[in-house]
Design a protein around this motif. Structure first.
Motif, PDB file in Angstrom:
ATOM      1  N   SER A   1       0.824  -1.208   0.000  1.00  0.00           N
ATOM      2  CA  SER A   1       0.000   0.000   0.000  1.00  0.00           C
ATOM      3  C   SER A   1       0.860   1.260   0.000  1.00  0.00           C
ATOM      4  N   GLU A   2       1.964   1.231   0.733  1.00  0.00           N
ATOM      5  CA  GLU A   2       2.859   2.382   0.762  1.00  0.00           C
ATOM      6  C   GLU A   2       3.525   2.593  -0.595  1.00  0.00           C
ATOM      7  N   SER A   3       3.866   1.501  -1.257  1.00  0.00           N
ATOM      8  CA  SER A   3       4.434   1.609  -2.602  1.00  0.00           C
ATOM      9  C   SER A   3       3.411   2.168  -3.576  1.00  0.00           C
ATOM     10  N   LEU A   4       2.171   1.709  -3.459  1.00  0.00           N
ATOM     11  CA  LEU A   4       1.088   2.228  -4.301  1.00  0.00           C
ATOM     12  C   LEU A   4       0.924   3.723  -4.087  1.00  0.00           C
ATOM     13  N   GLN A   5       0.919   4.148  -2.829  1.00  0.00           N
ATOM     14  CA  GLN A   5       0.784   5.566  -2.504  1.00  0.00           C
ATOM     15  C   GLN A   5       1.891   6.389  -3.150  1.00  0.00           C
ATOM     16  N   ARG A   6       3.136   5.930  -3.030  1.00  0.00           N
ATOM     17  CA  ARG A   6       4.266   6.682  -3.593  1.00  0.00           C
ATOM     18  C   ARG A   6       4.163   6.802  -5.115  1.00  0.00           C
ATOM     19  N   LYS A   7       3.791   5.710  -5.751  1.00  0.00           N
ATOM     20  CA  LYS A   7       3.701   5.722  -7.213  1.00  0.00           C
ATOM     21  C   LYS A   7       2.580   6.632  -7.712  1.00  0.00           C
ATOM     22  N   ILE A   8       1.450   6.624  -6.996  1.00  0.00           N
ATOM     23  CA  ILE A   8       0.359   7.514  -7.385  1.00  0.00           C
ATOM     24  C   ILE A   8       0.771   8.963  -7.194  1.00  0.00           C
ATOM     25  N   GLN A   9       1.457   9.240  -6.080  1.00  0.00           N
ATOM     26  CA  GLN A   9       1.863  10.608  -5.799  1.00  0.00           C
ATOM     27  C   GLN A   9       2.742  11.172  -6.913  1.00  0.00           C
ATOM     28  N   GLU A  10       3.504  10.310  -7.564  1.00  0.00           N
ATOM     29  CA  GLU A  10       4.370  10.757  -8.660  1.00  0.00           C
ATOM     30  C   GLU A  10       3.574  11.179  -9.891  1.00  0.00           C
ATOM     31  N   GLN A  11       2.298  10.761  -9.955  1.00  0.00           N
ATOM     32  CA  GLN A  11       1.508  11.024 -11.151  1.00  0.00           C
ATOM     33  C   GLN A  11       0.385  12.041 -10.964  1.00  0.00           C
ATOM     34  N   VAL A  12       0.169  12.493  -9.744  1.00  0.00           N
ATOM     35  CA  VAL A  12      -0.885  13.479  -9.502  1.00  0.00           C
ATOM     36  C   VAL A  12      -0.305  14.674  -8.755  1.00  0.00           C
ATOM     37  N   GLU A  13      -0.971  15.809  -8.869  1.00  0.00           N
ATOM     38  CA  GLU A  13      -0.466  17.045  -8.265  1.00  0.00           C
ATOM     39  C   GLU A  13      -0.962  17.249  -6.840  1.00  0.00           C
ATOM     40  N   VAL A  14      -2.022  16.570  -6.460  1.00  0.00           N
ATOM     41  CA  VAL A  14      -2.582  16.769  -5.123  1.00  0.00           C
ATOM     42  C   VAL A  14      -1.918  15.818  -4.134  1.00  0.00           C
ATOM     43  N   PRO A  15      -1.906  16.151  -2.838  1.00  0.00           N
ATOM     44  CA  PRO A  15      -1.311  15.258  -1.833  1.00  0.00           C
ATOM     45  C   PRO A  15      -2.072  13.937  -1.751  1.00  0.00           C
ATOM     46  N   VAL A  16      -1.326  12.858  -1.619  1.00  0.00           N
ATOM     47  CA  VAL A  16      -1.916  11.529  -1.501  1.00  0.00           C
ATOM     48  C   VAL A  16      -1.529  10.944  -0.146  1.00  0.00           C
ATOM     49  N   GLY A  17      -2.527  10.687   0.702  1.00  0.00           N
ATOM     50  CA  GLY A  17      -2.295  10.094   2.010  1.00  0.00           C
ATOM     51  C   GLY A  17      -2.699   8.631   2.016  1.00  0.00           C
ATOM     52  N   LEU A  18      -2.298   7.937   3.066  1.00  0.00           N
ATOM     53  CA  LEU A  18      -2.606   6.512   3.213  1.00  0.00           C
ATOM     54  C   LEU A  18      -3.022   6.239   4.638  1.00  0.00           C
ATOM     55  N   ALA A  19      -4.089   5.454   4.800  1.00  0.00           N
ATOM     56  CA  ALA A  19      -4.561   5.064   6.125  1.00  0.00           C
ATOM     57  C   ALA A  19      -5.085   3.636   6.073  1.00  0.00           C
ATOM     58  N   MET A  20      -5.287   3.067   7.254  1.00  0.00           N
ATOM     59  CA  MET A  20      -5.833   1.721   7.387  1.00  0.00           C
ATOM     60  C   MET A  20      -7.070   1.777   8.282  1.00  0.00           C
ATOM     61  N   ARG A  21      -8.042   0.945   7.985  1.00  0.00           N
ATOM     62  CA  ARG A  21      -9.248   0.917   8.818  1.00  0.00           C
ATOM     63  C   ARG A  21      -8.913   0.405  10.201  1.00  0.00           C
ATOM     64  N   TYR A  22      -8.002  -0.545  10.304  1.00  0.00           N
ATOM     65  CA  TYR A  22      -7.619  -1.114  11.594  1.00  0.00           C
ATOM     66  C   TYR A  22      -6.100  -1.040  11.745  1.00  0.00           C
ATOM     67  N   GLY A  23      -5.648  -0.886  12.969  1.00  0.00           N
ATOM     68  CA  GLY A  23      -4.221  -0.829  13.222  1.00  0.00           C
ATOM     69  C   GLY A  23      -3.761   0.586  13.511  1.00  0.00           C
ATOM     70  N   SER A  24      -2.448   0.776  13.568  1.00  0.00           N
ATOM     71  CA  SER A  24      -1.883   2.044  14.015  1.00  0.00           C
ATOM     72  C   SER A  24      -1.891   3.134  12.948  1.00  0.00           C
ATOM     73  N   MET A  25      -2.043   2.768  11.671  1.00  0.00           N
ATOM     74  CA  MET A  25      -2.112   3.779  10.598  1.00  0.00           C
ATOM     75  C   MET A  25      -3.560   4.228  10.438  1.00  0.00           C
ATOM     76  N   THR A  26      -4.058   4.974  11.403  1.00  0.00           N
ATOM     77  CA  THR A  26      -5.485   5.251  11.494  1.00  0.00           C
ATOM     78  C   THR A  26      -5.968   6.262  10.454  1.00  0.00           C
ATOM     79  N   ILE A  27      -7.272   6.239  10.216  1.00  0.00           N
ATOM     80  CA  ILE A  27      -7.892   7.203   9.320  1.00  0.00           C
ATOM     81  C   ILE A  27      -7.740   8.619   9.886  1.00  0.00           C
TER      82      ILE A  27
END
Length: 344
Positions: free
Chosen positions: A77-103
């Motif tokens: 998921s982190e790799s997906l986030q980085r790759k998308i960020q390279e192709q769009v101008e807006v900030p791209v964040g990442l979160a998980m429904r469960y666990g420490s990377m909260t929404i």
């Protein structure tokens, strides 16, 4: 209003240690949209029974699939986030429904960058109570409580989107190009049958019989079962598969209530007993490989298949951070950014 993106996936324990797995399972299974019974009963089932027996076994399963970099689902998921960020101008964040990377953390990071208008992308092709709905409900609760000045738009289920189906079909064809297989099994995450009925906005259509999913209805907008069968139908059509060379099943049932059938483990066993020697399995309920795909299917499923006489068992990877998948998500994001319309 400055725009931003929040990708949201399932989540993962912080480590395969039983203590971390227990913490994760408690949050996951105590979600009222996962085990949808009254709190007292859910607490008894989860904290009185499951968490006293399951964490060690689940931890052992996580250890089998854990990467040096960490949880496969998180790393992907982190790799997906980085790759998308390279192709769009807006900030791209990442979160998980469960666990420490909260929404909440994900939204806070976007707000700290000045974002006021968020496109929330649940990383699930199909809508379900226990996946998409629980993400959307929690995100709105967090928005109201902590970020009342931001706007959240969600990406709808994209199970029948033409570009997605073409991408999924091409991915399957590419990974099976040189692999021996005579049967392709579409295995989807399982949910209790009552979830299907609860999600029926008509309150009468979903009977979970042999016809309701194939009969047009407004209920299909939120019917996980219909959407799974529709993915199978559309991919089969794209790949030109012959009748009898594919089937659909559901995995990961829990407890004694009826869950969506046929079950994946029993389907693998049945096909092996019927003489299928070469099988391939694809898991289109997920876009990122995780415990269910890497351990339950690729390991346990293969073991079952060999036990009943099967020879070659091939699992098709999820879309993960494949460049074509990145390109498609970036296309949807750019459409929303420029038109302010939901792109799917």
């Amino acid at each position: 209003m400055k725009k931003g993106i929040l990708l949201v996936n399932l989540g993962s324990p912080d480590s395969p240690d039983p203590k971390d797995v227990k913490t994760y399972l408690d949050e996951f299974l105590m979600d009222p949209r996962v085990i949808d019974v009254p709190f007292w009963l859910r607490s008894f089932i989860v904290r009185g029974i499951i968490l006293n027996t399951r964490p060690k076994a689940s931890a052992a399963a996580y250890k089998k699939i854990w990467w040096e970099e960490g949880s496969p689902l998180i790393v992907i998921s982190e790799s997906l986030q980085r790759k998308i960020q390279e192709q769009v101008e807006v900030p791209v964040g990442l979160a998980m429904r469960y666990g420490s990377m909260t929404i909440k953390k994900g939204l806070q990071e976007l707000v700290d960058k000045g974002v006021e208008d968020v496109l929330l992308i649940p990383l699930y092709p199909q809508f379900a109570m226990a996946t998409t709905e629980t993400i959307l409900v929690l995100a709105e609760e967090i928005r109201q409580a902590h970020f009342p000045n931001i706007k959240i738009t969600d990406l709808p289920a994209f199970y029948n989107n033409t570009d997605y189906i073409k991408l999924l079909s091409n991915s399957i064809a590419k990974h099976l190009k040189d692999k021996p297989y005579e049967h392709l099994l579409f295995s989807y995450h399982g949910v209790p049958e009552r979830h299907i009925r609860k999600s029926d906005i008509t309150k009468s259509h979903c009977k979970i019989d042999g016809s309701c999913c194939a009969t047009a209805s407004k209920a299909h907008q939120f019917c996980y079962r219909h959407q799974c069968f529709e993915v199978t139908r559309l991919v089969v059509e794209n790949l030109g598969l012959k009748e009898g060379t594919y089937s659909t099943s559901f995995q990961s049932r829990l407890g004694f209530d009826p869950w969506l059938q046929p079950y994946t483990d029993r389907t693998i066993e049945r096909l092996g007993n019927q003489g299928v020697k070469n099988m391939a399995v694809v898991t289109p309920a997920f876009v990122s490989d995780c415990l269910e795909t890497l351990e339950e299917i690729a390991m346990e499923g293969e073991e079952i298949f060999h036990e009943v006489g099967g020879d070659n068992f091939t699992t098709v990877p999820c879309l993960n951070d494949d460049q074509e998948w990145v390109d498609l998500l970036a296309k949807w994001i750019n459409t929303w950014q420029t038109t302010e319309k939901r792109p799917v």
